[in-house]
Design an enzyme around this catalytic site. Sequence first.
Site, PDB file in Angstrom:
ATOM      1  N   LYS A   8       0.827  -1.208   0.000  1.00  0.00           N
ATOM      2  CA  LYS A   8       0.000   0.000   0.000  1.00  0.00           C
ATOM      3  C   LYS A   8       0.858   1.253   0.000  1.00  0.00           C
ATOM      4  CE  LYS A   8      -3.706  -0.504   2.485  1.00  0.00           C
ATOM      5  NZ  LYS A   8      -4.236  -0.760   3.845  1.00  0.00           N
ATOM      6  N   ARG A  78      -3.111   3.218   8.566  1.00  0.00           N
ATOM      7  CA  ARG A  78      -3.483   2.067   7.744  1.00  0.00           C
ATOM      8  C   ARG A  78      -2.386   1.008   7.693  1.00  0.00           C
ATOM      9  NH1 ARG A  78      -4.744   4.726   2.054  1.00  0.00           N
ATOM     10  NH2 ARG A  78      -5.966   2.813   1.803  1.00  0.00           N
ATOM     11  N   GLY A  87      -8.229  -7.108   3.927  1.00  0.00           N
ATOM     12  CA  GLY A  87      -9.146  -7.232   5.053  1.00  0.00           C
ATOM     13  C   GLY A  87      -8.610  -7.985   6.253  1.00  0.00           C
ATOM     14  N   MET A  89      -5.861  -7.170   8.150  1.00  0.00           N
ATOM     15  CA  MET A  89      -5.288  -6.344   9.213  1.00  0.00           C
ATOM     16  C   MET A  89      -6.143  -5.101   9.410  1.00  0.00           C
ATOM     17  SD  MET A  89      -1.256  -6.860   8.729  1.00  0.00           S
ATOM     18  CE  MET A  89      -1.316  -6.376   7.044  1.00  0.00           C
ATOM     19  N   ARG A 345      -3.547  -1.463  -6.289  1.00  0.00           N
ATOM     20  CA  ARG A 345      -2.727  -2.680  -6.209  1.00  0.00           C
ATOM     21  C   ARG A 345      -3.128  -3.599  -7.349  1.00  0.00           C
ATOM     22  NH1 ARG A 345      -5.809  -4.487  -0.811  1.00  0.00           N
ATOM     23  NH2 ARG A 345      -7.868  -4.664  -1.722  1.00  0.00           N
ATOM     24  N   HIS A 463      -6.808 -41.066   1.847  1.00  0.00           N
ATOM     25  CA  HIS A 463      -6.849 -41.840   0.608  1.00  0.00           C
ATOM     26  C   HIS A 463      -7.786 -41.181  -0.410  1.00  0.00           C
ATOM     27  CE1 HIS A 463      -7.072 -45.269  -2.026  1.00  0.00           C
ATOM     28  NE2 HIS A 463      -8.394 -45.170  -1.976  1.00  0.00           N
ATOM     29  N   ARG A 628       7.517 -49.707 -14.506  1.00  0.00           N
ATOM     30  CA  ARG A 628       8.183 -50.069 -13.260  1.00  0.00           C
ATOM     31  C   ARG A 628       7.878 -51.525 -12.953  1.00  0.00           C
ATOM     32  NH1 ARG A 628       6.400 -47.472  -7.659  1.00  0.00           N
ATOM     33  NH2 ARG A 628       4.658 -48.912  -7.960  1.00  0.00           N
ATOM     34  N   SER A 774      14.882 -42.272 -12.212  1.00  0.00           N
ATOM     35  CA  SER A 774      13.642 -41.553 -11.939  1.00  0.00           C
ATOM     36  C   SER A 774      13.532 -41.464 -10.423  1.00  0.00           C
ATOM     37  CB  SER A 774      12.450 -42.298 -12.533  1.00  0.00           C
ATOM     38  OG  SER A 774      11.269 -41.608 -12.208  1.00  0.00           O
ATOM     39  N   GLY A 776      11.985 -41.396  -7.112  1.00  0.00           N
ATOM     40  CA  GLY A 776      10.715 -41.740  -6.479  1.00  0.00           C
ATOM     41  C   GLY A 776      10.663 -40.992  -5.163  1.00  0.00           C
ATOM     42  N   THR A 777      10.184 -39.763  -5.249  1.00  0.00           N
ATOM     43  CA  THR A 777      10.317 -38.895  -4.072  1.00  0.00           C
ATOM     44  C   THR A 777       9.296 -39.199  -2.973  1.00  0.00           C
ATOM     45  OG1 THR A 777       9.136 -37.251  -5.367  1.00  0.00           O
ATOM     46  CG2 THR A 777      11.517 -36.988  -5.173  1.00  0.00           C
ATOM     47  N   ASN A 778       8.288 -40.040  -3.276  1.00  0.00           N
ATOM     48  CA  ASN A 778       7.391 -40.433  -2.179  1.00  0.00           C
ATOM     49  C   ASN A 778       8.158 -41.270  -1.165  1.00  0.00           C
ATOM     50  OD1 ASN A 778       5.360 -39.223  -3.592  1.00  0.00           O
ATOM     51  ND2 ASN A 778       4.424 -41.117  -4.305  1.00  0.00           N
ATOM     52  N   ASP A 779       8.790 -42.338  -1.657  1.00  0.00           N
ATOM     53  CA  ASP A 779       9.552 -43.190  -0.743  1.00  0.00           C
ATOM     54  C   ASP A 779      10.794 -42.480  -0.212  1.00  0.00           C
ATOM     55  OD1 ASP A 779       8.457 -45.686  -0.037  1.00  0.00           O
ATOM     56  OD2 ASP A 779       8.615 -46.340  -2.123  1.00  0.00           O
ATOM     57  N   CYS A 841       9.078 -39.104 -10.432  1.00  0.00           N
ATOM     58  CA  CYS A 841       7.743 -39.675 -10.607  1.00  0.00           C
ATOM     59  C   CYS A 841       6.949 -39.712  -9.312  1.00  0.00           C
ATOM     60  CB  CYS A 841       7.836 -41.054 -11.242  1.00  0.00           C
ATOM     61  SG  CYS A 841       8.740 -42.241 -10.248  1.00  0.00           S
ATOM     62  N   TYR A 861      12.840 -34.401 -17.108  1.00  0.00           N
ATOM     63  CA  TYR A 861      11.378 -34.356 -17.130  1.00  0.00           C
ATOM     64  C   TYR A 861      10.800 -34.552 -15.735  1.00  0.00           C
ATOM     65  CZ  TYR A 861      11.484 -39.443 -16.719  1.00  0.00           C
ATOM     66  OH  TYR A 861      11.701 -40.710 -16.270  1.00  0.00           O
TER      67      TYR A 861
END
Length: 885
Positions: A8, A78, A87, A89, A345, A463, A628, A774, A776-779, A841, A861
Amino acid sequence: MKNLLGGKGANLAEMCSLGMPVPAGFTITTETCVEFYNNNMQYPATLKEEVDDSIAKVEKVMGMTFGDEENPLLLSCRSGARSSMPGMMETVLNIGLSSTTIPALIKKTGNPRFVYDAYRRLIMMYSDVVMEKAEGIEPKEGEGIRVQLDSMLHELKEKKGYENDSDLSTEDLIEICDAFKEKVVKVLGKPFPDDPYEQLWGGIGAVFKSWNGKRAIAYRRIEGIPDEWGTAVNVQAMVYGNMGDNSATGVAFSRNPATGENLFYGEWLVNAQGEDVVAGIRTPNPLNEATKNEQNKHLGSLEESMPVVYKELYAIQDSLERHFTDMQDIEFTIQEGKLWMLQCRVGKRTGVAALNMAMDMLQEGLIDEKSAVLRVSPNQLDELLHPILNPNTEAKAKLLAKGLPAGPGGAVGQIVFTSEDAIKVAAEGKDVILIREETNPEDVEGMRAAKGILTARGGMTSHAALVARGWGKCCIVGCDALKINLKNREVTINGEIYKEGDTFSLNGSKGAVYQGVIDTIDASENPRFVEYMTIVDKYRVLGVRTNADTPEDAANAIGFGAEGIGLFRIEHMFYGLDAEAPLSKLRKVILSDTLEQRVAAVNELEPYIREAVKGTMKVMDGKPVTFRLLDPPLHEFIPQTHEKIAELAKELNISEEEVKSRGDALHEVNPMMGHRGVRLGITYPEISQAQFRAIFEAAAQLIKEGGEPQPEIMVPVTISVRELDDQKVLCEAIHAEIEKRYGVNITYSYGTMIEIPRAAMLADEMANTAQFFSFGTNDLTQMTFGFSRDDIGGFMGDYLDKKIIDADPFQTLDQPTVGKLVEMGIKGGRNTNPKLKIGICGEHGGDPQSVEFCHRVGMNYVSCSPFRVPIARLAAAQAAIKEYE
Ligand code: ADP
Ligand code: MG
Ligand code: MG
């Protein structure tokens, strides 16, 4: 500038230097706020003097004096953070009205009504913001001072038979100001201050403190704004929109923020101040003829009522838009026919509007292609890809219940209570909403068949939520108002009973549940979306693939622009609709206890794998498909029902008891770290061999049919190059055998997932055999954190609330740790083989922040679920553009 002055403050300064009419003022920096917090809520020593000096300058410009007994200046105080928090603050207006300045201002303006109107507003705002909120007083719902004063005002209006605030007479206002002050003492135990400077410092402190108000904190969590930034305070000379019928206040947008339409759009109120327009006290008037709507068409526009001022305002919004090259959200006040600009803004907008504005502005030559690509956020794109409830109809509908917004978009359909019913009713061509207590893997087909999913329990990572988001399906979880009676096929919500076959509408982006039909609109049919994505792809370096294991998903993903499949999970064919036959073969494999038995069972299984693999490779013709190798949680496939056990006993020619005991023997304490992935292939080479055979035969057949399959074989959960070498011997032998048998050349590549920290650390060795990685970023996340992804529900909320971690690492890749392993893996791998192809992946492949990371570390990729493909494309293009800026 913005960082120091807040959005602002910086823009007020900018408007000033553009020569626009802005009331004089000054800004106390965000740094001061940070210092204030670091210093136990004490102001820096020099602040008082600096404020005094600045006020003297404002007094000079405005020709008025703060607290003066003849010509008093009033101020507003202000808030204004770096990034706008609309809105969230506080702001206090009309600071400086006191027993000395009130008579002076009356004398000067000859308008006592205006003065007392300003005074009652000051008392209302000040007691609320400074005396209550900033003091940390937390009144019960509906008992705050603001609410109490509001209801006093309301009563007075009622008694006098007034409709609007502007009907109040001077006498009424004098009366209400006195009553307000009495009430303030009674409720808050302190008198309303009569000293202008005390009011000013109260205001400054309260704005600082509002940075840590409840609303502001909650908003920052959602928007990911750091707590350390602090807010600036803008102290500004007041201008008055409440001086009579030639005064007014308003809010406007240089283009329509809901649709993007290039029309100056806004609302205003005559004889009003501050936030009367947005507070919904009166129906505000339309700004111009072109944007009148059903609600306000009978009200006069600014264009008609004050044509000269309107013209000036129109010119200002136009030059602001050109100056900032983006849609502007502006606030203005008209004091006795003179226009004042109070704020501008970059305006917030819907996904549809963001797309339309980006394309329009590009065509108008206001922005270039790169800016257009940066103008739509990946989340807004997400919004665009799903049908949504028609916002106009939704606004009029009655809300039944609220839950967590787990899957985006809107859905309308008949309610059903079981997965089977969902499939059955959907097969009749009807739209269904599946209502469950919570969902489990058996519900997958029902979820697939349903238009929307609604559950009574579960969180954002449940899930149901994960699956729904993957499919881009509308889903609301954790809706505790639902009392489900499965037996009677009915649900009770707030005492009302709804039966199977009743119609519900869901807004999965908001978590809102409605009864009855709300029509939906499909935003992605927009040809502009297609055009936009073509531009996006021009700037993208990173490839985008999809995770898909069926021909349908693969086709869908190609539609969304996928350039290949980064993850085809072979075990997928053992879930869902046509799973019975292959699943019974797999069970035979698992429960065989001699080599002959197993080989025989594996040979029976192989054709099913071949068909599944072939179907998808055919759809993906000419594009790479990463298969896989089987990585099944074995225990999930052990037969449970008596019927299945008997069937299997017969097939294997053993007793039911034996089936059970072999099943028990497979039980693992910690299956996630158990006998899975490549470990199965090491123990049972025939299981890997069957898969190699299936893949190569499918490829050979497709080549014969004139296709161009590009299989990639990916070995999961590896920890050592020796596992890769071991399996590669089997793979090459079968490859040679099939090539010979079919008389064709099958090109393929052989690689591995990197999903265990050890593999990342030994990546240089892994790359001796692997042609691609590749991640496997979950595991990898699971093992880096030691958090089981399936069990985080119990504590993740607390970890986030207590800020022990900043974000759920399963949603956004944790760069300092998991990211470091990924970087280490890339460096090691490319050291050995500079041409090593590298992708990701995990779920992160579709998370915009993580995609940016993948671009930065030089992956080839990302791969994500079909619906997230456009999001990943956009995030990748934005990452590439930002890198060069
Ligand atoms: P927010 O960030 O919540 O929009 P603002 O600081 O913009 O809060 O203040 C809200 C409203 O108060 C403004 O839109 C404007 O109408 C009014 N206002 C603020 N400062 C002044 C001023 N100096 N003179 C007149 N009105 C003001
Ligand atoms: Mg406000
Ligand atoms: Mg504002």
